[in-house]
Design an enzyme around this catalytic site. Structure first.
Site, PDB file in Angstrom:
ATOM      1  N   TYR A  89       2.146  -2.873   1.377  1.00  0.00           N
ATOM      2  CA  TYR A  89       1.966  -4.023   0.125  1.00  0.00           C
ATOM      3  C   TYR A  89       1.460  -3.662  -0.901  1.00  0.00           C
ATOM      4  O   TYR A  89       1.231  -4.683  -1.606  1.00  0.00           O
ATOM      5  CB  TYR A  89       0.993  -4.995   1.099  1.00  0.00           C
ATOM      6  N   ASP A 138       2.884  -2.197  -3.672  1.00  0.00           N
ATOM      7  CA  ASP A 138       3.776  -2.397  -4.798  1.00  0.00           C
ATOM      8  C   ASP A 138       3.731  -3.784  -5.319  1.00  0.00           C
ATOM      9  O   ASP A 138       3.515  -4.309  -6.386  1.00  0.00           O
ATOM     10  CB  ASP A 138       5.045  -1.811  -4.566  1.00  0.00           C
ATOM     11  N   ARG A 175      -7.314   0.989   1.945  1.00  0.00           N
ATOM     12  CA  ARG A 175      -6.385   1.868   1.741  1.00  0.00           C
ATOM     13  C   ARG A 175      -5.346   1.838   0.396  1.00  0.00           C
ATOM     14  O   ARG A 175      -5.488   0.787  -0.309  1.00  0.00           O
ATOM     15  CB  ARG A 175      -5.449   1.958   3.262  1.00  0.00           C
ATOM     16  N   GLY A 176      -4.556   2.687   0.154  1.00  0.00           N
ATOM     17  CA  GLY A 176      -3.455   2.613  -0.767  1.00  0.00           C
ATOM     18  C   GLY A 176      -4.246   2.429  -2.201  1.00  0.00           C
ATOM     19  O   GLY A 176      -4.795   3.258  -2.555  1.00  0.00           O
ATOM     20  N   GLU A 177      -3.868   1.434  -2.831  1.00  0.00           N
ATOM     21  CA  GLU A 177      -4.373   1.247  -4.207  1.00  0.00           C
ATOM     22  C   GLU A 177      -4.988  -0.076  -4.455  1.00  0.00           C
ATOM     23  O   GLU A 177      -6.039  -0.220  -4.859  1.00  0.00           O
ATOM     24  CB  GLU A 177      -3.147   1.366  -5.165  1.00  0.00           C
ATOM     25  N   ASP A 178      -4.411  -1.094  -4.116  1.00  0.00           N
ATOM     26  CA  ASP A 178      -4.809  -2.684  -4.532  1.00  0.00           C
ATOM     27  C   ASP A 178      -6.073  -2.881  -3.857  1.00  0.00           C
ATOM     28  O   ASP A 178      -7.022  -3.399  -4.419  1.00  0.00           O
ATOM     29  CB  ASP A 178      -3.739  -3.503  -4.487  1.00  0.00           C
ATOM     30  N   SER A 179      -6.005  -2.619  -2.427  1.00  0.00           N
ATOM     31  CA  SER A 179      -7.096  -3.096  -1.670  1.00  0.00           C
ATOM     32  C   SER A 179      -8.464  -2.097  -2.257  1.00  0.00           C
ATOM     33  O   SER A 179      -9.582  -2.515  -1.801  1.00  0.00           O
ATOM     34  CB  SER A 179      -6.901  -2.878  -0.260  1.00  0.00           C
ATOM     35  N   TYR A 183      -4.321   2.883   7.640  1.00  0.00           N
ATOM     36  CA  TYR A 183      -3.109   3.348   8.297  1.00  0.00           C
ATOM     37  C   TYR A 183      -3.578   3.894   9.557  1.00  0.00           C
ATOM     38  O   TYR A 183      -4.681   3.838   9.990  1.00  0.00           O
ATOM     39  CB  TYR A 183      -2.436   4.462   7.413  1.00  0.00           C
ATOM     40  N   GLN A 213      -3.401 -13.176  -0.246  1.00  0.00           N
ATOM     41  CA  GLN A 213      -4.126 -12.138  -1.151  1.00  0.00           C
ATOM     42  C   GLN A 213      -5.332 -12.593  -1.675  1.00  0.00           C
ATOM     43  O   GLN A 213      -6.359 -11.832  -1.746  1.00  0.00           O
ATOM     44  CB  GLN A 213      -3.146 -11.677  -2.250  1.00  0.00           C
TER      45      GLN A 213
END
Ligand code: TRH
Length: 384
Positions: free
Chosen positions: A16, A18, A270-274, A194, A254
């Site tokens: 999610y 991107d 995780r990832g970027e936005d969170s 993840y 969101q």
């Protein structure tokens, strides 16, 4: 140049992040800066997870001030916007590119890049990449003034503080999640992750800890492992082992995800936005970075830890480093847990300083300023 319209192109690769970043940017440009924004996305089902009122079957819809469009294979003939943003280097439709090239006043074309704390980012931020007759500019989010900064809504920190000082708002949040507000002595942890082999050790540590732990897991990739950990135990309201209680939450829209981060004492993201949202929450957090094949994510992780660590007390740094390392390496996160937990006071202070420090570097504002600069530069060249 007066920017009135903007097209954002988002190709959903997986997960999610991107669409998460694109949707956030689109809303901010439309609602805070008054641009007419079209968000082109090739996977509306992912978008609908973040914005539940969206209809994944509609090619065009207006949501929260943004025109959301399905990005189809056969791209329609549309007017080119003043500002064109391709999220994370996605390739624009060839017909749209051709239309950009012949537009009376060429649009400002920005490639919004992934977030990294590495030093090289400063040197690449704002670099032009000629695509004759057009020029595309790299725009890098980041943590220093020489980068594009981070996405931050103008009222986010005020809303966070209002939430934290208002028991009624907090109560309403917990009730909306189907729970009573937990008492203050319970350690509340959100877990967005993840698949991760370190989960068992971590759960064991929480189950055995002296303090009660309430772990909130939004539905997602780690859920099968959570279920496996508790085996045949019936979930009922939640899973319980020792001092650990786990509750599975629906994936929330969101805007509400921030409330979950604010309501918890520690957030696993995780990832970027969170990860960015956890930083705005001003709370200790644990980041599971998006793994890359060539293992470059380790450098990215360390670069962030180096910057973040500068705001922390000397003992908190190794505690944080160790848990982050074990969690990302699927190692013994359970063992690293107690040192981290012992440093929560320091980690809390550091998190607040960090959020405050970053808040003056607003990505959307920087992006618009930069676009304006390019527009002015061009006008100057043409006139001269
Ligand atoms: O979903 P992710 O793992 O996305 C990743 C990363 O962005 C990575 O950099 C990218 O390369 C890869 O995708 C393709 O994690 P991320 O970035 O945190 O995005 C999750 C989004 O989901 C974020 O905007 C927050 C949102 N969210 C909700 O809206 N509701 C929820 O309940 C939860 C848990 C998350």
């Amino acid at each position: 140049m007066n920017f009135r319209t903007c097209d954002i192109f988002c190709n959903v690769i997986d997960n999610y992040g991107d669409i998460g970043v694109s949707w956030r940017l689109a809303r901010q440009l439309a609602n805070e800066f008054g641009l007419y924004v079209r968000l082109w996305v090739d996977d509306l089902a992912s978008f609908a997870k973040l914005c539940p009122e969206a209809d994944a079957g509609l090619d065009m819809q207006h949501r929260r001030g943004v025109e959301v469009r399905l990005w189809p294979q056969a791209f329609p003939d549309v007017q080119v916007a003043d500002l064109v943003i391709d999220a994370f280097g996605c390739a624009l439709p060839s017909s749209y590119l051709a239309a950009m090239a012949v537009r009376d006043e060429p649009p400002v074309w920005i490639n919004l890049e992934y977030l990294s704390a590495e030093d090289w980012v400063e040197g690449c931020h704002k670099l032009p990449s000629p695509k004759p007759p057009l020029t595309r500019y790299f725009f890098f989010p980041g943590f220093t003034k020489k980068t594009g900064g981070l996405l931050l809504e103008h009222d986010l920190l005020a809303r966070r503080d209002a939430f934290l000082s208002d028991k009624n708002q907090q109560q309403a949040f917990w009730q909306s999640m189907g729970m009573e507000m937990p008492s203050a002595d319970i350690l509340k942890i959100s877990l967005f992750a993840y698949e991760n082999g370190a989960l068992t050790g971590l759960f064991n540590a929480w189950a055995d800890s002296a303090q009660r732990v309430l772990c909130l897991v939004p539905e997602g990739r780690i859920l099968p492992q959570v279920r496996q950990y508790f085996g045949d135990e019936a979930a009922g309201q939640g899973y319980v082992r020792g001092n650990l209680e786990v509750r599975v939450l629906p994936f929330v829209e969101q805007e509400r995800y921030d409330e979950l981060l604010w309501a918890c004492d520690i957030n696993f993201v995780r990832g970027e936005d969170s990860c960015v949202r956890a930083q705005w929450a001003g709370r200790p957090f644990v980041w599971q970075i998006y793994p890359q094949h060539d293992a470059v994510h380790w450098e990215k992780l360390q670069a962030f830890l180096n910057r973040y660590g500068a705001t922390l007390g000397a003992e908190a740094v190794p505690a944080m480093q160790s848990l982050w390392q074990q969690w990302n390496d699927e190692g013994d996160a359970g063992q690293a847990w107690s040192a981290f937990a012992n440093q929560l006071g320091q980690l809390n202070l550091g998190a607040q300083v960090w959020a405050q420090q970053l808040s003056s570097n607003n990505l959307t504002l920087n992006l618009l300023d930069f676009s304006q600069e390019i527009g002015t530069m061009r006008a100057f060249k043409i006139d001269g």
